[in-house]
Motif scaffolding. Structure first.
Motif, mmCIF file in Angstrom:
data_model
loop_
_atom_site.group_PDB
_atom_site.id
_atom_site.type_symbol
_atom_site.label_atom_id
_atom_site.label_comp_id
_atom_site.label_asym_id
_atom_site.label_seq_id
_atom_site.Cartn_x
_atom_site.Cartn_y
_atom_site.Cartn_z
ATOM 1 N N GLY A 175 0.886 -1.228 -0.049
ATOM 2 C CA GLY A 175 -0.077 0.040 0.022
ATOM 3 C C GLY A 175 0.894 1.059 -0.056
ATOM 4 N N ASP A 176 0.494 2.046 0.835
ATOM 5 C CA ASP A 176 1.598 3.359 1.065
ATOM 6 C C ASP A 176 2.615 3.113 1.988
ATOM 7 N N THR A 177 2.888 2.123 2.667
ATOM 8 C CA THR A 177 4.006 1.950 3.569
ATOM 9 C C THR A 177 5.187 1.201 2.814
ATOM 10 N N ALA A 178 6.287 2.051 3.104
ATOM 11 C CA ALA A 178 7.428 1.840 2.375
ATOM 12 C C ALA A 178 8.356 0.896 3.269
ATOM 13 N N PHE A 179 8.875 -0.356 2.905
ATOM 14 C CA PHE A 179 10.025 -1.266 3.433
ATOM 15 C C PHE A 179 11.197 -0.945 2.763
ATOM 16 N N VAL A 180 12.288 -0.649 3.644
ATOM 17 C CA VAL A 180 13.719 -0.520 3.311
ATOM 18 C C VAL A 180 14.523 -1.080 3.993
ATOM 19 N N GLY A 181 15.076 -2.198 3.188
ATOM 20 C CA GLY A 181 15.882 -3.093 3.652
ATOM 21 C C GLY A 181 17.360 -2.501 3.720
ATOM 22 N N VAL A 182 18.089 -2.054 4.752
ATOM 23 C CA VAL A 182 19.128 -1.345 4.537
ATOM 24 C C VAL A 182 20.392 -2.313 4.881
ATOM 25 N N PRO A 183 21.321 -2.474 4.006
ATOM 26 C CA PRO A 183 22.575 -3.233 4.056
ATOM 27 C C PRO A 183 23.755 -2.649 5.077
ATOM 28 N N GLY A 184 24.436 -3.554 5.580
ATOM 29 C CA GLY A 184 25.387 -3.324 6.588
ATOM 30 C C GLY A 184 26.270 -1.969 6.426
ATOM 31 N N ALA A 185 26.488 -1.642 5.101
ATOM 32 C CA ALA A 185 27.470 -0.508 4.917
ATOM 33 C C ALA A 185 26.974 0.782 5.860
ATOM 34 N N ALA A 186 25.710 0.810 5.862
ATOM 35 C CA ALA A 186 25.261 2.129 6.598
ATOM 36 C C ALA A 186 25.668 2.214 8.097
ATOM 37 N N VAL A 187 26.196 1.207 8.789
ATOM 38 C CA VAL A 187 26.819 1.345 9.727
ATOM 39 C C VAL A 187 28.090 2.325 9.970
ATOM 40 N N LYS A 188 29.189 1.775 8.807
ATOM 41 C CA LYS A 188 30.358 2.573 8.974
ATOM 42 C C LYS A 188 30.626 3.532 7.927
ATOM 43 N N ALA A 189 29.792 3.585 6.604
ATOM 44 C CA ALA A 189 29.951 4.638 5.959
ATOM 45 C C ALA A 189 28.937 5.869 6.220
ATOM 46 N N PRO A 190 29.627 6.995 5.914
ATOM 47 C CA PRO A 190 28.675 8.112 6.504
ATOM 48 C C PRO A 190 27.538 8.585 5.553
ATOM 49 N N THR A 191 27.662 8.080 4.288
ATOM 50 C CA THR A 191 26.431 8.429 3.421
ATOM 51 C C THR A 191 26.416 6.901 2.572
ATOM 52 N N THR A 192 25.100 6.547 2.261
ATOM 53 C CA THR A 192 24.879 5.248 1.701
ATOM 54 C C THR A 192 23.681 5.517 0.655
ATOM 55 N N THR A 193 23.147 4.761 0.138
ATOM 56 C CA THR A 193 22.079 4.681 -0.510
ATOM 57 C C THR A 193 20.653 5.089 0.278
ATOM 58 N N PHE A 194 20.822 4.443 1.469
ATOM 59 C CA PHE A 194 19.821 4.898 2.472
ATOM 60 C C PHE A 194 19.610 6.500 2.582
ATOM 61 N N ASP A 195 20.862 7.155 2.675
ATOM 62 C CA ASP A 195 20.710 8.729 3.046
ATOM 63 C C ASP A 195 20.179 9.355 1.578
ATOM 64 N N VAL A 196 20.516 8.713 0.459
ATOM 65 C CA VAL A 196 20.018 9.264 -0.768
ATOM 66 C C VAL A 196 18.575 9.042 -1.064
ATOM 67 N N LEU A 197 18.006 7.978 -0.669
ATOM 68 C CA LEU A 197 16.769 7.977 -0.858
ATOM 69 C C LEU A 197 15.849 8.492 0.351
ATOM 70 N N LEU A 198 16.422 8.601 1.493
ATOM 71 C CA LEU A 198 15.569 8.829 2.741
ATOM 72 C C LEU A 198 14.913 10.256 2.298
ATOM 73 N N PRO A 199 15.296 11.395 1.811
ATOM 74 C CA PRO A 199 14.512 12.744 1.775
ATOM 75 C C PRO A 199 13.382 12.270 0.587
ATOM 76 N N GLN A 200 13.261 11.482 -0.232
ATOM 77 C CA GLN A 200 12.013 11.261 -1.178
ATOM 78 C C GLN A 200 11.376 10.385 -0.411
ATOM 79 N N LEU A 201 11.469 9.701 0.732
ATOM 80 C CA LEU A 201 10.620 8.680 1.355
ATOM 81 C C LEU A 201 10.378 9.405 2.270
ATOM 82 N N MET A 202 10.758 10.644 2.903
ATOM 83 C CA MET A 202 10.095 11.413 3.877
ATOM 84 C C MET A 202 9.129 12.553 3.416
ATOM 85 N N THR A 203 8.845 12.489 2.143
ATOM 86 C CA THR A 203 7.940 13.475 1.593
ATOM 87 C C THR A 203 6.726 12.719 1.273
ATOM 88 N N GLY A 204 6.647 11.386 1.253
ATOM 89 C CA GLY A 204 5.617 10.369 1.103
ATOM 90 C C GLY A 204 5.640 9.810 -0.407
#
Length: 340
Positions: A278-307
């Motif tokens: 439906g309108d709920t987004a699922f984001v599977g975040v890989p392990g790189a997010a623990v160490k790398a300051p910026t990953t694909t999660f950071d890149v996509l998060l702004p659009q996810l936060m707009t809905g």
């Protein structure tokens, strides 16, 4: 406009500013629109102007300042404000935070007309209040009015506006962290503080964080719990690789979510998974997010936060500029990484 001798310009309308420079002064001596009088002739000659440019009646031309004003009206943005007419250009500035959007095909079409130049920040750029978003002007002092009319027609007929500033929403976020080593307390979890830190600037409401063993029914139960709480985004970490015992992708699929992609052409964070129920987004975040300051999660998060929902095409566009240079000091988003 036409070029005439200063002596022949009396009674004609100046179509550009005439600048003077003195010991304590630099600025316009005569403004555009000034009607030349006889006593102005000697002053113009003193300024080194043997010729000036004046308006011709019914020439079908438009001055750079009038053109810039017309262009700014076809790119009006809610949450943004145009200022300027400085050096013939208008500048768009953000009045609030949000995700800056650019209709790139339309922008390219307008910039292909001829004398019009509109430049912007990249599409999908996260901005804060005060950020300069775009500038528009024509290159020559005047241009044919039909060029501005063509730009107006293109914008009028376009399905989507030229520019936009999409506000962030207060999204409800559930966090699920998987791994027997964390669930049993053998090692300390590092994911939760990272995820909380990344979503906080967007005003997110974190519903909670659930730790799960490598157990499919436990994962599915955690998912259902956050769905029942009205989660807009469920962030899941751990078990995101391609190993047979990595269960997170399976749990996401089993809840009925439609997978947009498992894996994106961008690094770090290559193994990110995105799905929607439906309108709920699922984001599977890989392990790189623990160490790398910026990953694909950071890149996509702004659009996810707009809905606004991301598509497979959005993820494919990550490839161009999707390779992080791993700078010693990360200054994303002011870099080449992650603009799609």
């Amino acid at each position: 406009m036409k070029k005439v001798l200063v002596q022949d310009a009396v009674g004609m309308t100046l179509c550009h500013d005439v600048t003077g420079i003195g010991k304590d002064f630099k600025g316009p001596v005569f403004r555009r629109g000034h009607v030349i009088e006889q006593e102005d002739v000697e002053r113009l000659l003193d300024l080194g102007k043997r010729h000036i440019f004046v308006w011709e009646e019914n020439a079908g031309e438009i001055h750079e300042e009038d053109a810039a004003l017309r262009l700014s009206k076809l790119a009006a943005v809610q949450g943004g404000n145009f200022t300027g007419l400085s050096e013939g250009k208008m500048v768009l500035t953000a009045q609030r935070s949000g995700l800056f959007r650019v209709n790139v095909p339309l922008l390219n079409a307008i910039n292909s007309i001829g004398d019009i130049t509109i430049c912007t920040l990249p599409d999908h750029y996260p901005v804060q209040p005060g950020a300069k978003l775009a500038s528009m002007r024509i290159v020559p002092l005047v241009t044919e009015e039909r060029q501005i009319e063509e730009a107006e027609r293109l914008c009028r007929e376009s399905e989507h506006p030229l520019l936009g500033l999409v506000p962030y929403k207060t999204q409800k976020i559930g966090i699920i962290i998987t791994g027997s080593e964390i669930y049993t307390g053998r090692i300390q979890d590092l994911f939760q503080p990272v995820i909380r830190r990344k979503v906080a600037p967007y005003g997110a409401e974190v519903l909670g964080c659930t730790f799960c063993d490598d157990d499919l029914p436990m994962l599915e139960e955690a998912i259902q719990s956050y769905l029942a709480q009205g989660a807009d985004i469920i962030v899941m970490t751990g078990g995101m690789s391609v190993d047979p015992d990595d269960l997170t992708p399976t749990a996401i699929r089993n809840c009925g979510a439609e997978v947009v992609s498992h894996g994106v052409p961008s690094q770090p964070g290559n193994m990110l998974m995105l799905a929607y129920l439906g309108d709920t987004a699922f984001v599977g975040v890989p392990g790189a997010a623990v160490k790398a300051p910026t990953t694909t999660f950071d890149v996509l998060l702004p659009q996810l936060m707009t809905g606004e929902k991301l598509t497979k095409a959005d993820l494919v566009r990550l490839a161009d500029g999707g390779f992080c240079q791993g700078c010693g000091s990360c200054h994303w988003p002011n870099c080449s990484y992650g603009h799609y």
